[in-house]
Each structure stands twice: as C-alpha cells, then as structure tokens.
Write a protein that holds these residues in place. Structure first.
Motif, PDB file in Angstrom:
ATOM      1  N   THR A 134      49.540 -24.769 -48.739  1.00 53.38           N
ATOM      2  CA  THR A 134      49.863 -23.341 -48.099  1.00 53.38           C
ATOM      3  C   THR A 134      48.661 -22.485 -48.598  1.00 53.38           C
ATOM      4  OG1 THR A 134      52.184 -23.845 -48.378  1.00 53.38           O
ATOM      5  CG2 THR A 134      51.659 -21.627 -48.032  1.00 53.38           C
ATOM      6  N   ARG A 135      48.175 -21.763 -47.526  1.00 55.22           N
ATOM      7  CA  ARG A 135      47.246 -20.681 -47.853  1.00 55.22           C
ATOM      8  C   ARG A 135      47.729 -19.396 -47.533  1.00 55.22           C
ATOM      9  NH1 ARG A 135      43.610 -24.372 -45.000  1.00 55.22           N
ATOM     10  NH2 ARG A 135      42.088 -25.253 -46.438  1.00 55.22           N
ATOM     11  N   THR A 136      47.280 -18.207 -48.246  1.00 56.01           N
ATOM     12  CA  THR A 136      47.493 -16.820 -47.744  1.00 56.01           C
ATOM     13  C   THR A 136      46.580 -16.226 -46.673  1.00 56.01           C
ATOM     14  OG1 THR A 136      48.243 -16.336 -50.260  1.00 56.01           O
ATOM     15  CG2 THR A 136      47.796 -14.497 -48.896  1.00 56.01           C
ATOM     16  N   PRO A 137      47.207 -15.958 -45.566  1.00 54.06           N
ATOM     17  CA  PRO A 137      46.336 -15.528 -44.459  1.00 54.06           C
ATOM     18  C   PRO A 137      45.761 -14.259 -44.862  1.00 54.06           C
ATOM     19  CG  PRO A 137      48.872 -14.904 -44.222  1.00 54.06           C
ATOM     20  CD  PRO A 137      48.684 -15.839 -45.325  1.00 54.06           C
ATOM     21  N   ASP A 138      44.640 -14.271 -44.338  1.00 53.88           N
ATOM     22  CA  ASP A 138      43.614 -12.983 -44.589  1.00 53.88           C
ATOM     23  C   ASP A 138      44.465 -11.828 -43.668  1.00 53.88           C
ATOM     24  OD1 ASP A 138      40.810 -11.851 -44.983  1.00 53.88           O
ATOM     25  OD2 ASP A 138      41.308 -11.172 -42.705  1.00 53.88           O
ATOM     26  N   VAL A 140      49.409 -18.657 -38.633  1.00 57.16           N
ATOM     27  CA  VAL A 140      49.007 -19.829 -39.550  1.00 57.16           C
ATOM     28  C   VAL A 140      47.791 -19.463 -40.157  1.00 57.16           C
ATOM     29  CG1 VAL A 140      48.884 -22.157 -39.716  1.00 57.16           C
ATOM     30  CG2 VAL A 140      50.816 -21.361 -38.261  1.00 57.16           C
ATOM     31  N   ALA A 141      47.483 -19.564 -41.425  1.00 62.73           N
ATOM     32  CA  ALA A 141      46.303 -19.628 -41.850  1.00 62.73           C
ATOM     33  C   ALA A 141      45.495 -20.688 -41.925  1.00 62.73           C
ATOM     34  CB  ALA A 141      46.278 -19.052 -43.612  1.00 62.73           C
ATOM     35  N   GLU A 142      44.388 -21.050 -41.017  1.00 62.81           N
ATOM     36  CA  GLU A 142      43.615 -22.271 -40.754  1.00 62.81           C
ATOM     37  C   GLU A 142      42.684 -22.377 -42.098  1.00 62.81           C
ATOM     38  OE1 GLU A 142      44.409 -24.159 -38.549  1.00 62.81           O
ATOM     39  OE2 GLU A 142      45.742 -23.131 -37.022  1.00 62.81           O
ATOM     40  N   GLY A 143      42.114 -21.275 -42.461  1.00 61.04           N
ATOM     41  CA  GLY A 143      41.257 -21.513 -43.489  1.00 61.04           C
ATOM     42  C   GLY A 143      40.951 -20.003 -44.335  1.00 61.04           C
ATOM     43  N   ASP A 144      39.808 -19.781 -44.800  1.00 59.44           N
ATOM     44  CA  ASP A 144      39.578 -18.598 -45.320  1.00 59.44           C
ATOM     45  C   ASP A 144      39.106 -17.560 -44.004  1.00 59.44           C
ATOM     46  OD1 ASP A 144      39.617 -19.764 -47.861  1.00 59.44           O
ATOM     47  OD2 ASP A 144      37.600 -20.178 -48.225  1.00 59.44           O
ATOM     48  N   ARG A 145      39.821 -16.506 -44.330  1.00 61.58           N
ATOM     49  CA  ARG A 145      39.418 -15.538 -42.946  1.00 61.58           C
ATOM     50  C   ARG A 145      39.574 -16.246 -41.866  1.00 61.58           C
ATOM     51  NH1 ARG A 145      35.752 -15.258 -46.917  1.00 61.58           N
ATOM     52  NH2 ARG A 145      34.291 -16.326 -45.672  1.00 61.58           N
ATOM     53  N   VAL A 146      40.476 -17.127 -41.619  1.00 60.24           N
ATOM     54  CA  VAL A 146      40.824 -17.770 -40.246  1.00 60.24           C
ATOM     55  C   VAL A 146      42.470 -17.698 -39.982  1.00 60.24           C
ATOM     56  CG1 VAL A 146      40.436 -19.699 -38.869  1.00 60.24           C
ATOM     57  CG2 VAL A 146      38.693 -19.040 -40.388  1.00 60.24           C
ATOM     58  N   VAL A 147      42.720 -17.315 -39.025  1.00 56.33           N
ATOM     59  CA  VAL A 147      44.288 -17.044 -38.875  1.00 56.33           C
ATOM     60  C   VAL A 147      44.710 -17.267 -37.194  1.00 56.33           C
ATOM     61  CG1 VAL A 147      46.317 -15.523 -38.813  1.00 56.33           C
ATOM     62  CG2 VAL A 147      44.702 -15.464 -40.774  1.00 56.33           C
ATOM     63  N   THR A 148      45.446 -18.075 -36.895  1.00 58.10           N
ATOM     64  CA  THR A 148      45.981 -18.480 -35.764  1.00 58.10           C
ATOM     65  C   THR A 148      47.485 -17.787 -35.443  1.00 58.10           C
ATOM     66  OG1 THR A 148      44.789 -20.536 -35.628  1.00 58.10           O
ATOM     67  CG2 THR A 148      46.642 -20.296 -33.716  1.00 58.10           C
ATOM     68  N   LEU A 201      41.870 -15.984 -34.717  1.00 55.29           N
ATOM     69  CA  LEU A 201      41.075 -14.875 -35.069  1.00 55.29           C
ATOM     70  C   LEU A 201      40.247 -15.134 -36.398  1.00 55.29           C
ATOM     71  CD1 LEU A 201      43.345 -11.918 -34.304  1.00 55.29           C
ATOM     72  CD2 LEU A 201      41.942 -12.832 -32.659  1.00 55.29           C
ATOM     73  N   THR A 202      39.152 -14.538 -36.610  1.00 55.08           N
ATOM     74  CA  THR A 202      38.295 -14.756 -37.829  1.00 55.08           C
ATOM     75  C   THR A 202      37.294 -13.670 -38.032  1.00 55.08           C
ATOM     76  OG1 THR A 202      36.725 -16.216 -39.019  1.00 55.08           O
ATOM     77  CG2 THR A 202      36.547 -15.972 -36.434  1.00 55.08           C
TER      78      THR A 202
END
Length: 312
Positions: free
Chosen positions: A20-24, A54-62, A81-82
């Motif tokens: 689980t990541r914290t979305p940007d 959903v947070a896909e990665g660092d500074r990447v959100v879907t 978005l990124t």
C-alpha cells in the motif's frame, strides 16, 4: 506526453500484489484532468462517476471512472497521471478501458482445432492435419532414391555405362521409392500410428462396446453373430462392422464384445409347420362299381338251369 486513446477489450496483465502506497497529493487531486482525458478518448456520455484511485508508484496515480457504454458492464476507464520530481504540473500518462472485478468478459479464445467436434465437417470443408500429427506416421520409409546396389541406382548405371556402350539413359523415374510404393498399392504417404489406432479404438468401444446398456442386455456378443463383418489389419482382433439393418449399430464399427437383440442366433424362429393331408378328398371323384369284381370272391358262379329258365 500525448494522451493514449487506445480502447482495447483485452484486459491488462494481472496486476501483481503491491504494498500500500500513499498516493501523490497533486496527482490525486487532478480528478478533472483525468476526466477530461477519459471523455476525450471515449464516446460522449459514456464516462460515469469517479470510482477510485490507485497509487501505481512514486508520483504515479491511476483514476478509475465508471463506463456507461452498452455492452461494457463492469468496465472502467483508467486514466494514469504522473508528474516529474519537484514539478507541480501533472501530466497525462495513459488512458485505457479496463475490466473491473465484476466486468462482463468474453470467454477465453479457443483455437479452432480444439473447438472442432465430430459432425462439424460439412460438404466442401477441408480439415488440415499437422505435419507431426501423433495419430499418423509415414506410410513408407526411405529416401526418394534406390540403394547403391540397385540396378536402377546412379552408381550401377555408371558402371553399366562403362561396360556397355548401348546404355544411354540413367535410372528410370519408376525406380524411386515413391513410384515403387505407388505401384505396389502403397499410395498413402501417411498411415495411422499406434496412437491413432488406440484413439479410434477408444471412441468405438465407448459408443458400441461392452459397457453400453444395449450390450449389457444383449443375449450374446457380436463375435458369434453372423451379421458381423470383420475388419482388416490389427483392428480385426477387436472390432467389426455390423451389417444387420434392424440393429442400432447397422453400418457402424462395433466391438466384438458388443451385442444387441438383433443377434443372428439369439432367437431362431422355427419353420412353419406343414399341414397334414386331408382325410376326405373332396376334389377328386371316387369310383363305385355297380357289381363286385369277379375275382373278389364275393360272387358265385351262375347256375345253368337258372340260365335256361331266363333267371339270372
């Protein structure tokens, strides 16, 4: 980066479980930008409410939006978005239509060779077989050339050319393996392999074998039936063709352990009895003499005196 407008019915590869990541924050707040990208890629009026992000990665959100297009029940528009590191401008990465957890999906595609069933082949249809089909094996082996010691081989022809000047032609084409096989009646390039024979035997035994209800109730098996036409080759040890028009297996390949009520020796009908001769013959006429025969012993000799008096 330009927005991707791919509308694919093929779902993405299964997402691997991720922590689980914290979305940007900036990407998560850009819902309006994600909706504009989805409406640009989709038809008008088919982008519904915002479902989740959903947070896909660092500074990447879907961002996921509901799809209202008919025929795509449970599908969702996914807009990714990124933003660059230390940048405040959010950019569009991808827009695609993906199936949701309860999406209506088409069944998994099955090759035609696996979808084909007995009876599907119709007039004019061609059913190809693979070169390495396990059911088949070469009908004849050997290269398309005669052995070196054959009279039609090139080596022997050269030897004959050296000894006899009258030989003017090389080996005839009929000396080839394929030509000889055709001349001997072996025209089939491939024949059934042992695997193919076993497959056919299993199918025939399942349809007309000893375990069928008809065979269980039969008075005898086909091995003793006069209507059984034996097969040729190795299959004759276990199968034959039924030639009884009243049998349910007429014209079919049956196991020798199969049977039915039409067995030739199951119930032999007796010959119809011949009626006895009539005691009284009412057709011909019987002779009844008016006088008994002279030699029957029941007639006496006439008296002479009586004859003189005119008495009989």
């Amino acid at each position: 980066m330009s927005a991707a407008t791919t509308r694919s019915r093929t779902p993405r590869a299964t997402r691997t479980p991720r922590a689980t990541r914290t979305p940007d924050r900036l990407c998560a707040e850009a819902v309006d930008l994600a909706r504009e990208a989805a409406e640009e890629a989709a038809a008008p009026g088919v982008v519904g409410e915002h479902v989740e992000l959903v947070a896909e990665g660092d500074r990447v959100v879907t961002h996921f939006f509901e799809c209202k297009e008919p025929g795509y029940r449970g599908w969702r528009w996914a807009v990714t978005l990124t933003r660059a590191s230390r940048a405040k401008n959010v950019t569009l990465d991808e827009t695609v239509l993906l199936p949701g957890p309860d999406a209506l999906l088409a069944p998994e595609w099955v090759p035609w060779s696996e979808r084909l069933r007995p009876g599907d082949l119709g007039p004019g249809d061609l059913l190809p077989t693979e070169q390495d089909d396990l059911r088949l094996e070469p009908g004849y082996t050997g290269e398309d050339a005669p052995p070196p010691n054959s009279v039609v081989s090139e080596e022997m022809a050269d030897h004959l050319d050296a000894e006899d000047a009258e030989i003017t032609q090389r080996a005839p084409s009929r000396g080839a393996i394929a030509a000889v096989a055709e001349e001997l009646g072996m025209r089939r390039a491939r024949v059934l392999s042992r695997y193919g024979l076993h497959q056919a035997a299993d199918r025939w035994d399942e349809a007309f074998g000893a375990n069928t209800p008809m065979a269980q109730a039969a008075p005898a098996t086909c091995v003793s039936c006069a209507f059984l036409v034996p097969l040729a080759g190795s299959l004759k040890q276990g199968f034959g063709v039924c030639a009884n028009q009243f049998s349910p297996a007429d014209g079919r390949v049956v196991s020798l352990s199969y049977g039915c009520g039409g067995h030739s020796e199951a119930a032999v009908m007796p010959k119809p009895p011949r009626p006895a001769a009539h005691v009284l013959d009412s057709i011909s006429a019987d002779e009844f003499p008016l006088r008994p025969a002279p030699d029957s012993g029941s007639v006496t000799e006439p008296d002479g005196a009586s004859e003189d008096l005119g008495h009989s």
